[in-house]
Design an enzyme around this catalytic site. Structure first.
Site, mmCIF file in Angstrom:
data_model
loop_
_atom_site.group_PDB
_atom_site.id
_atom_site.type_symbol
_atom_site.label_atom_id
_atom_site.label_comp_id
_atom_site.label_asym_id
_atom_site.label_seq_id
_atom_site.Cartn_x
_atom_site.Cartn_y
_atom_site.Cartn_z
ATOM 1 N N GLY A 23 1.024 -1.240 -0.168
ATOM 2 C CA GLY A 23 0.045 -0.115 0.198
ATOM 3 C C GLY A 23 1.162 1.280 0.067
ATOM 4 N NE ARG A 26 -4.692 7.503 -0.527
ATOM 5 C CZ ARG A 26 -5.034 8.200 -0.964
ATOM 6 N NH1 ARG A 26 -5.568 9.061 -2.256
ATOM 7 N NH2 ARG A 26 -6.260 8.515 0.009
ATOM 8 C CB VAL A 74 -2.572 -6.921 0.520
ATOM 9 C CG1 VAL A 74 -1.079 -5.585 0.274
ATOM 10 C CG2 VAL A 74 -3.336 -5.928 1.321
ATOM 11 C CG ASN A 100 0.711 1.083 5.123
ATOM 12 O OD1 ASN A 100 0.762 2.071 5.969
ATOM 13 N ND2 ASN A 100 0.493 1.388 3.403
ATOM 14 C CE1 TYR A 166 -8.740 0.356 9.054
ATOM 15 C CE2 TYR A 166 -9.286 1.452 10.719
ATOM 16 C CZ TYR A 166 -8.309 1.433 10.218
ATOM 17 O OH TYR A 166 -7.235 1.843 10.200
ATOM 18 C CB ALA A 167 -12.516 -1.462 14.298
ATOM 19 C CB ALA A 168 -13.921 -6.044 13.729
ATOM 20 C CE LYS A 170 -5.622 -1.059 9.785
ATOM 21 N NZ LYS A 170 -4.572 -1.424 9.185
HETATM 22 N N1 NAD Z 1 -4.485 7.753 8.097
HETATM 23 C C1 NAD Z 1 -4.802 7.575 9.156
HETATM 24 O O1 NAD Z 1 -5.254 8.547 10.760
HETATM 25 C C2 NAD Z 1 -4.597 6.104 9.786
HETATM 26 C C3 NAD Z 1 -4.190 5.843 10.650
HETATM 27 C C4 NAD Z 1 -4.317 4.556 12.151
HETATM 28 C C5 NAD Z 1 -3.921 3.510 11.426
HETATM 29 N N2 NAD Z 1 -3.927 3.798 9.375
HETATM 30 C C6 NAD Z 1 -3.479 2.686 8.481
HETATM 31 O O2 NAD Z 1 -2.403 2.871 8.152
HETATM 32 C C7 NAD Z 1 -2.164 2.573 6.798
HETATM 33 C C8 NAD Z 1 -2.423 3.299 5.508
HETATM 34 O O3 NAD Z 1 -3.280 4.422 5.631
HETATM 35 P P1 NAD Z 1 -3.595 5.530 4.579
HETATM 36 O O4 NAD Z 1 -3.813 6.849 6.061
HETATM 37 O O5 NAD Z 1 -1.715 5.844 3.946
HETATM 38 O O6 NAD Z 1 -4.507 5.045 3.431
HETATM 39 P P2 NAD Z 1 -4.373 5.761 1.978
HETATM 40 O O7 NAD Z 1 -5.917 4.890 1.540
HETATM 41 O O8 NAD Z 1 -4.194 6.747 1.703
HETATM 42 O O9 NAD Z 1 -3.213 4.458 1.461
HETATM 43 C C9 NAD Z 1 -4.117 3.247 1.605
HETATM 44 C C10 NAD Z 1 -3.087 2.579 0.141
HETATM 45 O O10 NAD Z 1 -2.756 0.925 0.094
HETATM 46 C C11 NAD Z 1 -3.612 0.617 -1.025
HETATM 47 N N3 NAD Z 1 -4.347 -0.188 -1.063
HETATM 48 C C12 NAD Z 1 -5.203 -0.755 -0.672
HETATM 49 N N4 NAD Z 1 -6.082 -2.082 -1.031
HETATM 50 C C13 NAD Z 1 -5.290 -2.970 -0.865
HETATM 51 C C14 NAD Z 1 -4.620 -3.591 -1.614
HETATM 52 N N5 NAD Z 1 -5.247 -5.171 -1.610
HETATM 53 N N6 NAD Z 1 -3.494 -4.207 -1.676
HETATM 54 C C15 NAD Z 1 -2.625 -3.043 -1.834
HETATM 55 N N7 NAD Z 1 -2.837 -1.866 -1.427
HETATM 56 C C16 NAD Z 1 -3.911 -1.365 -1.340
HETATM 57 C C17 NAD Z 1 -4.708 1.989 -2.037
HETATM 58 O O11 NAD Z 1 -4.024 1.334 -3.014
HETATM 59 C C18 NAD Z 1 -3.630 3.327 -1.461
HETATM 60 O O12 NAD Z 1 -2.375 3.202 -1.574
HETATM 61 C C19 NAD Z 1 -3.579 1.169 6.880
HETATM 62 O O13 NAD Z 1 -3.205 0.112 6.822
HETATM 63 C C20 NAD Z 1 -4.456 2.207 7.470
HETATM 64 O O14 NAD Z 1 -5.324 1.617 8.359
HETATM 65 C C21 NAD Z 1 -4.195 5.292 9.143
#
Ligand code: NAD
Length: 260
Positions: A23, A26, A74, A100, A166-168, A170
């Site tokens: 992931g 971005r 993934v 990620n 999502y919460a579950a 994680k």
């Molecule tokens: N943004 C937040 O505040 C936050 C908080 C806690 C945890 N997270 C976690 O951090 C991680 C990244 O979050 P983010 O905010 O950068 O999200 P985002 O949506 O900006 O980026 C997620 C990336 O994952 C890719 N993706 C989605 N499904 C996919 C798959 N099946 N296979 C491969 N790639 C896939 C998307 O194309 C995207 O590039 C995630 O696991 C998210 O749950 C984010």
């Protein structure tokens, strides 16, 4: 500073190690990939969106020698195995996996459909499971590896602005982290999780309107969204060679929203 530590161990020199981030096209994944690259890693930026991953990889290293962008969904265990083989061929080994990739969805609890539940769990939990399985086995065979799973505060407190699926999922990531850590510890492989609170990232700014965002920030004891670069630095630290004292852990980074 010399990279030689006590007893001739090499410390603080992760140059030429190979890391794979899922992931990574971005958001947080791109930020983690960037910090690993800054530290001297060769980095595979993988994503569902292969074109965006390739672009992000080229932005980090236009020479194409130290980064590569690859397609990796993934939810597909075989895709992990395929990328593992490609990287083995390209750079000779993989040392670090950062699980990620994630997908958060705001949906009201009683309205989550079976399809939506399965889809969110497949990406957030299934993806981490397959990554840990494929690379856990590969690392264990070589006697060395670092796995960092990106969890979430939502997995600890049930979520504030996200859905139950999502919460579950994680929460499951934190549990899988411990199970894989116990299994792989004797083989030189550590497995840890990071549980970020809301971050100053595009996905948050896109999905929460400015007024709600201000309310959210006011709820956070430190008064601001998290900085992705700090989460990335936590991942880099957990990925380091001398990080072997930490395994099965979940490091919180939530601005004080959840204290335990
Ligand atoms: N943004 C937040 O505040 C936050 C908080 C806690 C945890 N997270 C976690 O951090 C991680 C990244 O979050 P983010 O905010 O950068 O999200 P985002 O949506 O900006 O980026 C997620 C990336 O994952 C890719 N993706 C989605 N499904 C996919 C798959 N099946 N296979 C491969 N790639 C896939 C998307 O194309 C995207 O590039 C995630 O696991 C998210 O749950 C984010």
């Amino acid at each position: 500073m010399s990279p030689q530590g006590i007893g001739g161990e090499t410390w603080e020199d992760d140059t030429h190690r190979v890391a794979l981030v899922t992931g990574a096209a971005r958001g947080l994944g791109a930020c983690i990939a960037g910090r690993l690259y800054d530290k001297g890693y060769r980095v595979a930026l993988t994503d569902l969106d292969a074109e965006a991953a390739t672009k992000a990889a080229a932005e980090l290293d236009p020479s194409g020698q130290h980064t590569v962008g690859l397609a990796l969904d993934v939810r597909d265990k075989e895709a992990f195995a395929g990328v593992r083989d490609q990287l083995d061929e390209r750079w000779g080994a993989v040392h670090v996996l950062v699980n990620n990739a994630g997908h958060s969805k705001v949906e009201s609890l009683m309205r989550i459909s079976p399809e939506s539940f399965a889809s969110v769990v497949a990406t957030n939990l299934g993806g981490t499971f397959f990554g840990c399985q494929v690379f856990g086995e590969y690392f264990a065979e070589r006697g060395y590896g670092r796995i960092v799973n990106i969890g979430s505060l939502a997995g600890q407190n049930g979520g504030t602005a996200t859905g139950a699926h999502y919460a579950a999922a994680k929460g499951g990531v934190a549990t899988l982290t411990k199970v894989f850590a116990r299994e792989l510890g004797p083989h030189g492989v550590t497995v840890n999780a990071i549980a970020p609170g809301p971050q100053d990232l595009p996905v948050v700014r896109e999905s929460v309107d400015p007024e709600k965002l201000a309310q959210l920030e006011a709820m956070i004891p430190v008064g601001r969204l998290g900085r992705p670069r700090f989460i990335a630095d936590m991942a880099v630290l957990l990925a380091a060679e001398h990080a072997d004292a930490v395994t099965g852990a979940c490091w919180d980074a939530n601005g004080g929203l959840f204290m335990r």
